[in-house]
Design a protein around this motif. Structure first.
Motif, PDB file in Angstrom:
ATOM      1  N   SER A   1       9.897   6.653 -42.322  1.00  8.83           N
ATOM      2  CA  SER A   1      11.001   5.706 -42.200  1.00  8.83           C
ATOM      3  C   SER A   1      12.043   5.837 -43.291  1.00  8.83           C
ATOM      4  CB  SER A   1      10.464   4.267 -42.231  1.00  8.83           C
ATOM      5  OG  SER A   1       9.658   4.018 -41.121  1.00  8.83           O
TER       6      SER A   1
ATOM      7  N   GLU B   1      17.394   5.884 -45.072  1.00  9.33           N
ATOM      8  CA  GLU B   1      16.493   6.110 -43.955  1.00  9.33           C
ATOM      9  C   GLU B   1      16.177   7.598 -43.854  1.00  9.33           C
ATOM     10  OE1 GLU B   1      19.552   4.974 -43.681  1.00  9.33           O
ATOM     11  OE2 GLU B   1      20.703   5.912 -42.075  1.00  9.33           O
TER      12      GLU B   1
ATOM     13  N   CYS C   1      16.563  -0.645 -36.875  1.00  8.60           N
ATOM     14  CA  CYS C   1      15.275  -0.777 -37.526  1.00  8.60           C
ATOM     15  C   CYS C   1      14.804   0.564 -38.052  1.00  8.60           C
ATOM     16  CB  CYS C   1      14.296  -1.276 -36.462  1.00  8.60           C
ATOM     17  SG  CYS C   1      12.643  -1.601 -37.040  1.00  8.60           S
ATOM     18  N   THR C   2      14.187   0.574 -39.218  1.00 12.98           N
ATOM     19  CA  THR C   2      13.570   1.805 -39.709  1.00 12.98           C
ATOM     20  C   THR C   2      12.071   1.815 -39.414  1.00 12.98           C
ATOM     21  OG1 THR C   2      13.430   0.737 -41.867  1.00 12.98           O
ATOM     22  CG2 THR C   2      15.229   2.282 -41.545  1.00 12.98           C
TER      23      THR C   2
ATOM     24  N   THR D   1      18.707   4.987 -36.351  1.00 13.07           N
ATOM     25  CA  THR D   1      19.202   3.656 -36.691  1.00 13.07           C
ATOM     26  C   THR D   1      20.632   3.494 -36.190  1.00 13.07           C
ATOM     27  OG1 THR D   1      20.015   4.450 -38.798  1.00 13.07           O
ATOM     28  CG2 THR D   1      17.798   3.528 -38.782  1.00 13.07           C
TER      29      THR D   1
ATOM     30  N   GLY E   1      17.854  -1.114 -40.258  1.00 14.34           N
ATOM     31  CA  GLY E   1      18.607   0.028 -39.747  1.00 14.34           C
ATOM     32  C   GLY E   1      20.044  -0.328 -39.410  1.00 14.34           C
TER      33      GLY E   1
END
Lengths: 393, 595
Positions: free
Chosen positions: B143, B211, B365-366, B390, B530
């Motif tokens: 991530s 990220e 979102c990661t 992301t 993200g």
């Protein structure tokens, strides 16, 4: 050597058999009266920062809070000081008496001795003394309990707010001020934190009244003080001397006849070169004016065999390692100073680079978050300005 | 009311409440004081010292972020001593920083870079400390990438991880020149309690935490004519992506679809479709659990049931409350349901071989990157989701492709797994899953719509850390008679600190619920790790408003009315919690260590 000897005082280490009576008498006095005595005595913090002790107690007493705490700062970490260790070994009851009176005034129920990690050997002795103290307290009807909290060897934890952070189980990093400990200290509660020696002096004031203390020393620097004398001296040790002496008087008494400079106040203090011995006094007077130096009592004497470059390097190494690392000016500033003086010495940077570093120490003094970073400038500037040639050749 | 304090800043008078800081007073006068360690989401650290200002009459400078205002204070924010000190501090930070800006992932979106550009730090002759540092780059997490050489030790990540997320996967280690931001015994981030939420990334002012990006992998897939690349987009992306193109609080659903088509994705579909599917599966699961517990009086039925959409939350509970794993809904997240269906249902319907399908998702979102990598997420026989990008990575691709985003026309999602309801859109906000579930479950059970105006279940909405709501079930239809008079108790938490508190209360039996929604990030997915940088309470509030506006405008507002979902059950899955659902859409999780 020592033709002219300074007057040795014997207040702190005098063995006062009447300890319980004094404590009893003092605890029976009205709070306002004791605070008034403390303030009129002129006692200032002996850890080096010099905050008026009576005022600190008064401010904390005035705070309204359910819990308050009294902390004795026994983290004695400044290079060249070793007086608190001796106080705790010989007359810890005086320190505890100071804490007890402070507890009565402020309403604190709990106290702590934050003991330097390296002083672990004192714990059995202190515990014995604490047992006696607690029984005295209960006899006198004072609900006050003191515990020992062991430090773990970080210099920064001698800084009061970092000390409290570490007591609360966190990383020892100084807090933002304000709020000050008198308002929000240990666990967010009003806290009095005093140096070991400061507390020991309060006992003198309880016993003899503020007058006797006030008559010692000079204007704004009242009373006697313990000095940890080390370095190039035939008579190293701990001495109780009146505040206000000049460095010349001190060197005449303690020097080896070849004294080149004296570091007053440890690594975070100032280096006084020979040419300024006569005009520099030891005390709080005219704070930081260069003619009068506040001190935690460390006096390191250097004779002509010492390289001031090495002395400075040693201090900077110490700061580079002991900075908590959170604020930029202190963390990176110290590294730049260490690498910078080295680069000048090796010729990698021009000598004028020293001026840039001097300006950097100004920035550190103005912007660092706590006393550690702010005081690196003291030794750096006083050494580089007075021994510039030694930095280069 | 708070006392009002009067002071002057640069000679201009200002009045402000007494508990405010110099920084806030200056903001009121539109005077900008630069900051680095300060962040509106976090407690004040006061450690970078960039915000120092002069108080006339005082020798020491004050950190504007940490010092409260006082009556009669005279502050100078641009005096010579302030400028010189500030410049020194920036120079010092740069001397410890690997300033290879042109090769940095955060080039152009770095607060340190911006500051050094503003102050024109062009000829600092401080010694470069980087060579002596032995900095490490940790690339082992799926991530995030942690590059210590870019770190300025502002501790924003440390405060984020402890204050917002209650994890402290990142903390400060060592002191002095060795001081660094570290994990437990300096283990790589994939081996510690990290939830992969990425909150540290969106709070990091530099390129120290970014990220793990999969942009090149996706470009490669798009360039391969043998591959069929499908893309799904999460609900919160459409209210955040606009920020990357300077438009805050806007809904850019149509432009986003249009951009994805221009990027060359073969089919542009919607995670919202599987969000609707999740509601049917998860709603059925909840009702089944309730039935077993109330009618069957079965022991071992775990209530409350927790939602399982947020992979950061899943990882958190695996580490911190493994004894509650059985309370998690067995439903996979919408992303993973989508992935599993893309390589089965979608492949079959479109007549494409599963191994030729590359499934890409665009997420706020990661942690979704980590989720996609989980060994549990291969039920289609393949990796269900191949690459997770992301919102920020999508913006990078759009810029690389030379697409002028703001001038794009709106386009619609492709068919088959592209249709969705308003209930699915609000998955992107805290309380959204709860609201969507209630809209459907209540109607299934009673035959009537939830008793809230315009289907807006206000008690579950908003930014409060822990929200509670209850719905009384009256006159249910015959199948659900046992629920008559039952007050369905729900709770919602967002941010893992709040989740921790809620679980602690549940564990101590201080609170009892039937159904609990947890999202790992503040505000829910719209505040995800993200999403575009920066983030702040105001920015998240704007995104939230956009989400609920999107819901309002949708022709279908309830998940069970999504015709494509009905079609999916008819053609492929059979019924909710059926055999195929079980195989493809449900899973279980594993307890993990606590360091």
């Amino acid at each position: 050597m020592g033709k002219k000897q300074l007057r040795r005082m014997d207040l702190i280490f005098a063995n006062d058999e009447d300890f319980r009576d004094i404590l009893k008498q003092t605890l029976a006095r009205p709070n306002e009266e004791i605070i008034e005595d403390m303030i009129s005595s002129g006692l200032k913090g002996r850890g080096g920062a010099g905050f008026p002790t009576g005022l600190k107690w008064k401010l904390t007493a005035e705070e309204k809070a359910k819990n308050k705490y009294i902390i004795c700062n026994a983290d004695e970490g400044e290079p060249g000081t070793f007086k608190d260790r001796e106080i705790l070994t010989q007359v810890s009851y005086k320190v505890l008496a100071g804490m007890a009176v402070c507890a009565k005034i402020t309403g604190a129920k709990e106290g702590f001795i934050y003991l330097r990690g390296e002083y672990k050997f004192l714990v059995p002795l202190l515990n014995q003394e604490l047992d006696k103290f607690h029984s005295a307290c209960s006899e006198l009807g004072l609900k006050f309990n003191v515990k020992i909290f062991m430090g773990s060897g970080a210099y920064i934890c001698g800084e009061e707010s970092a000390l409290m952070e570490s007591m609360e189980g966190r990383r020892g990093e100084p807090r933002n001020k304000p709020p000050f400990p008198t308002v929000k200290g240990y666990r967010g509660c009003p806290t009095v934190i005093n140096n070991v020696e400061t507390l020991a002096h309060t006992f003198t004031i309880f016993k003899y009244g503020p007058r006797k203390f006030r008559d010692l020393g000079v204007q704004d620097s009242r009373g006697s003080k313990l000095f940890s004398v080390s370095g190039d001296t035939p008579t190293p040790g701990i001495y109780e001397l009146e505040l206000g002496m000049t460095v010349q008087d001190f060197v005449d008494d303690f020097g080896d006849g070849d004294t080149k400079a004296v570091q007053v106040g440890g690594a975070s203090g100032f280096l006084v070169p020979r040419k300024r011995f006569k005009e520099t006094a030891i005390g709080y007077q005219g704070k930081l004016t260069g003619i009068s130096l506040p001190t935690g009592g460390s006096m390191m004497i250097y004779n002509s065999s010492r390289s001031m470059y090495n002395v400075l390097n040693n201090y900077l190494d110490f700061f580079q390692e002991e900075s908590c690392g959170q604020c930029t000016p202190c963390r990176v500033g110290c590294q730049q100073l260490v690498k910078g003086v080295d680069a000048v010495k090796r010729g990698d940077k021009p000598t004028a680079y020293l001026d840039k570093l001097l300006k950097l120490t100004d920035t550190m003094k103005f912007t660092a978050k706590c006393g550690l970073g702010q005081s690196v400038a003291n030794s750096f500037q006083s050494i580089v300005e007075n021994f510039r040639e030694e930095m280069i050749y | 009311m708070a006392k009002i304090i009067n002071l002057t800043i640069n000679g201009i008078a200002v009045s402000i409440e007494e508990d405010k800081t110099i920084l806030e007073a200056a903001e009121k006068l539109n005077i900008k004081i630069p900051t680095l360690c300060y962040h509106k989401d976090l407690c004040v650290a006061g450690n970078c010292r960039v915000c120092v200002v002069e108080q006339v009459g005082s020798k020491k400078l004050l950190a504007a972020c940490a010092n409260p205002v006082h009556e009669g204070m005279e502050i100078e924010t641009n005096s010579l001593i302030v400028r010189n000190s500030r410049k020194h501090i920036i120079e010092l930070l740069l001397s410890e920083h690997n300033a290879d800006c042109t090769k940095c992932y955060k080039n152009g979106n770095c607060e340190l870079q911006e500051l050094s550009s503003e102050y024109k730090i062009t000829n600092s002759d401080f010694i470069d400390l980087v060579p002596s540092k032995n900095y490490q780059i940790d690339t082992l997490s799926p991530s995030l990438v942690k590059d210590d050489s870019k770190c300025i030790r502002c501790q924003r990540c440390v405060r984020t991880c402890s204050e917002i997320q209650h994890l402290s996967a990142l903390s400060v280690a060592h002191k002095g020149d060795h001081m660094k931001i570290s994990s437990f015994f300096d283990k790589p981030m994939n081996e510690v309690v990290c939830s992969n939420c990425g909150q540290c990334i969106i709070h990091c002012p530099t390129g120290a935490l970014v990220e793990r990006n999969y942009i090149e992998e996706v470009w490669d897939a798009l360039a391969d004519p043998d591959l069929h690349v499908v893309v799904q987009t999460a609900p919160a992306v459409r209210v955040g992506l606009g920020e990357e193109f300077d438009s805050y609080g806007s809904r850019v659903t149509g432009k986003m679809v249009s951009a994805l088509k221009r990027l060359g994705f073969n089919s542009v579909l919607d995670t919202d479709f599987t969000a609707d599917l999740t509601i049917l599966e998860e709603g059925t699961e909840l009702l089944t659990r309730l039935k077993k517990s109330i009618v069957g009086k079965e022991n071992g039925v775990q209530l409350p049931m927790f939602t399982s959409c947020s992979p950061g939350w899943i990882k958190f509970i695996e580490h911190s409350f493994p004894e509650y794993l059985d309370n998690l809904s067995t439903c996979k997240s919408p992303q993973q349901m989508f992935g599993a269906l893309a390589k089965t249902y979608y492949a079959q319907s479109r007549g494409i071989e599963s191994d030729k399908i590359v499934s890409v998702s665009i997420m706020p979102c990661t942690a979704k990157k980590y989720e996609a990598d989980r060994p549990e997420m291969r039920d289609s026989g393949y990796k269900d989701v191949d690459y997770v990008l992301t919102t920020r990575e999508l913006a990078i691709m759009i810029k690389q492709a030379g697409i002028e985003f703001n001038n794009l026309d709106d386009e619609k999602f492709d068919k088959l797994m592209g249709n969705s309801s308003g209930a699915a859109v609000i998955f992107g906000s805290t309380g959204g899953v709860m609201e969507a579930a209630l809209r459907t479950a209540y109607e299934l059970v009673t035959g009537r719509e939830v008793p809230f105006k315009n289907l807006e279940i206000i008690p579950v909405r908003g930014m409060k850390g822990i929200k509670e709501a209850s719905v009384l079930i009256e006159n249910p239809v015959d199948d659900w008679k046992f629920l008559d008079g039952v007050e369905l108790k729900c709770a919602i938490a967002h941010g893992l600190e709040n989740a921790h508190q809620l679980l602690t209360d549940i564990k101590a039996k201080k609170a009892e619920y039937h159904f609990v929604e947890v999202m790992a990030c503040p505000g829910g997915c719209l505040g995800g790790g993200g999403q575009p940088i920066p983030t702040s309470p105001e920015i998240r509030a704007k995104r939230m408003k956009a989400i609920y506006d999107e819901d309002k405008d949708k022709p279908i507002r309830k998940s069970h009315e999504n015709p494509e979902v009905a079609q999916l059950y008819e053609e492929f899955l059979g019924k909710p919690l059926g055999e195929k659902s079980h195989k493809l859409l449900h899973t279980h999780y594993t307890p993990r260590d606590r360091y």
